[in-house]
Write a protein that holds these residues in place. Sequence first.
Motif, PDB file in Angstrom:
ATOM      1  N   ILE A 193      10.399  -2.820  -9.484  1.00  0.00           N
ATOM      2  CA  ILE A 193      10.884  -1.629  -9.527  1.00  0.00           C
ATOM      3  C   ILE A 193      10.482  -1.003  -8.365  1.00  0.00           C
ATOM      4  O   ILE A 193       9.327  -1.149  -7.877  1.00  0.00           O
ATOM      5  CB  ILE A 193      10.542  -0.988 -11.051  1.00  0.00           C
ATOM      6  N   ASN A 194      11.082   0.186  -8.282  1.00  0.00           N
ATOM      7  CA  ASN A 194      10.520   1.291  -7.217  1.00  0.00           C
ATOM      8  C   ASN A 194      10.007   2.354  -8.079  1.00  0.00           C
ATOM      9  O   ASN A 194      10.747   2.980  -8.999  1.00  0.00           O
ATOM     10  CB  ASN A 194      11.763   1.666  -6.368  1.00  0.00           C
ATOM     11  N   ALA A 195       8.900   2.911  -7.769  1.00  0.00           N
ATOM     12  CA  ALA A 195       8.279   4.119  -8.345  1.00  0.00           C
ATOM     13  C   ALA A 195       7.545   5.089  -7.279  1.00  0.00           C
ATOM     14  O   ALA A 195       7.312   4.390  -6.252  1.00  0.00           O
ATOM     15  CB  ALA A 195       7.211   3.467  -9.257  1.00  0.00           C
ATOM     16  N   GLN A 196       7.234   6.148  -7.866  1.00  0.00           N
ATOM     17  CA  GLN A 196       6.721   7.303  -6.937  1.00  0.00           C
ATOM     18  C   GLN A 196       5.320   7.214  -7.324  1.00  0.00           C
ATOM     19  O   GLN A 196       4.764   7.363  -8.450  1.00  0.00           O
ATOM     20  CB  GLN A 196       7.271   8.310  -7.006  1.00  0.00           C
ATOM     21  N   VAL A 197       4.247   7.191  -6.465  1.00  0.00           N
ATOM     22  CA  VAL A 197       3.037   7.262  -6.619  1.00  0.00           C
ATOM     23  C   VAL A 197       2.440   8.590  -6.861  1.00  0.00           C
ATOM     24  O   VAL A 197       2.907   9.730  -6.027  1.00  0.00           O
ATOM     25  CB  VAL A 197       1.945   6.883  -5.184  1.00  0.00           C
ATOM     26  N   ASN A 198       1.665   8.947  -7.940  1.00  0.00           N
ATOM     27  CA  ASN A 198       1.278  10.358  -8.271  1.00  0.00           C
ATOM     28  C   ASN A 198      -0.279  10.444  -8.605  1.00  0.00           C
ATOM     29  O   ASN A 198      -0.611  11.696  -8.646  1.00  0.00           O
ATOM     30  CB  ASN A 198       2.088  10.796  -9.643  1.00  0.00           C
ATOM     31  N   ALA A 199      -0.897   9.303  -8.413  1.00  0.00           N
ATOM     32  CA  ALA A 199      -2.288   9.442  -8.796  1.00  0.00           C
ATOM     33  C   ALA A 199      -2.991   8.033  -8.320  1.00  0.00           C
ATOM     34  O   ALA A 199      -2.508   7.118  -8.379  1.00  0.00           O
ATOM     35  CB  ALA A 199      -2.817   9.914 -10.284  1.00  0.00           C
ATOM     36  N   ASN A 227       1.026  -1.226  -0.133  1.00  0.00           N
ATOM     37  CA  ASN A 227      -0.082  -0.093  -0.032  1.00  0.00           C
ATOM     38  C   ASN A 227       0.906   1.485   0.180  1.00  0.00           C
ATOM     39  O   ASN A 227       1.938   1.265   0.429  1.00  0.00           O
ATOM     40  CB  ASN A 227      -0.950   0.109   1.340  1.00  0.00           C
ATOM     41  N   ALA A 228       0.550   2.415  -0.783  1.00  0.00           N
ATOM     42  CA  ALA A 228       0.972   3.492  -0.798  1.00  0.00           C
ATOM     43  C   ALA A 228       0.239   4.851  -0.904  1.00  0.00           C
ATOM     44  O   ALA A 228      -0.870   4.603  -1.589  1.00  0.00           O
ATOM     45  CB  ALA A 228       2.256   3.602  -1.545  1.00  0.00           C
ATOM     46  N   THR A 229       0.613   5.796  -0.824  1.00  0.00           N
ATOM     47  CA  THR A 229      -0.352   7.213  -0.938  1.00  0.00           C
ATOM     48  C   THR A 229       0.554   8.141  -1.743  1.00  0.00           C
ATOM     49  O   THR A 229       1.606   7.776  -2.067  1.00  0.00           O
ATOM     50  CB  THR A 229      -0.768   7.727   0.321  1.00  0.00           C
ATOM     51  N   PHE A 230      -0.062   9.211  -1.872  1.00  0.00           N
ATOM     52  CA  PHE A 230       0.748  10.517  -2.933  1.00  0.00           C
ATOM     53  C   PHE A 230       1.947  10.617  -2.278  1.00  0.00           C
ATOM     54  O   PHE A 230       2.151  10.817  -1.144  1.00  0.00           O
ATOM     55  CB  PHE A 230      -0.199  11.625  -2.850  1.00  0.00           C
ATOM     56  N   GLY A 231       2.912  10.388  -3.252  1.00  0.00           N
ATOM     57  CA  GLY A 231       4.406  10.975  -3.301  1.00  0.00           C
ATOM     58  C   GLY A 231       5.182   9.848  -2.656  1.00  0.00           C
ATOM     59  O   GLY A 231       6.522  10.230  -2.701  1.00  0.00           O
ATOM     60  N   GLU A 232       4.792   8.935  -2.079  1.00  0.00           N
ATOM     61  CA  GLU A 232       5.321   7.917  -1.569  1.00  0.00           C
ATOM     62  C   GLU A 232       6.053   6.889  -2.564  1.00  0.00           C
ATOM     63  O   GLU A 232       5.493   6.764  -3.836  1.00  0.00           O
ATOM     64  CB  GLU A 232       4.612   6.728  -0.570  1.00  0.00           C
ATOM     65  N   GLN A 233       7.171   6.341  -2.237  1.00  0.00           N
ATOM     66  CA  GLN A 233       7.846   5.528  -3.189  1.00  0.00           C
ATOM     67  C   GLN A 233       7.318   3.922  -3.008  1.00  0.00           C
ATOM     68  O   GLN A 233       7.155   3.628  -1.564  1.00  0.00           O
ATOM     69  CB  GLN A 233       9.534   5.200  -2.872  1.00  0.00           C
TER      70      GLN A 233
END
Length: 230
Positions: free
Chosen positions: A216-222, A198-204
């Motif tokens: 992969i590691n990615a950033q949540v943006n939407a 689970n992740a929220t806005f801006g989190e990796q």
Amino acid sequence: MSKLKIFITFLFLISHFPSLAYSNIYDRAFIINLAKEFVESNTPVPIRGKRVIEPASIDSRITLKPCAIPLTANIPDNYSSRNVNVKISCESSTPWHLFLPVRVTVTVPVLATKYKINKGTILDKSNIMVEWRELNSIRSEILDDIDLIIGARSKRTLSQGAIITKRAICVVCKNENVTIIAKSDNFMIKTAGIALKNATFGEQVKVKNTRSGRTINAQVNAINQVVINL
């Protein structure tokens, strides 16, 4: 006392205390408004926030002395954002000052639940709303745009009227499909993936690329979307 004696006494006072001839007597309403205007000009207001400033009344037992120059206002260094003691001063040759408490109430728009929401519930306009709440009562990073979180899930059970914060929701949720966007200044590629937590806005967040099988590691943006900047 005859009028002549009164006049002579007046001339004596002016000659020995010339400032009396030019002193102003400031009434309570003037001082209260001075404190209010000073707080309005010297305390910040959050973007989209509202502010109500309420000065206290001046104790009737206090005698307001004249002042030969305009009054000044000042806020001491140590004050809370909610309660301010404004120092009203006369800096003439016969100085005086008083402290006037001023209450500052700042409200901001927040997202809140319309009714109890169970863990894992998808959020939309049927179960969340925008409300105005006091800023001092909020302890976490707030959200104020319903459209931004439509489709997110609650990470825990939320009671009716609970403020929805970033910590309370997952924007991408574990084991759910997400869109992976890899982009640079010159191009952008989209592919499918699965969120591994689970992740929220801006989190990796770790995401598995369903085509390559790579993690992969990615950033949540939407909602259900992550980004990799190349």
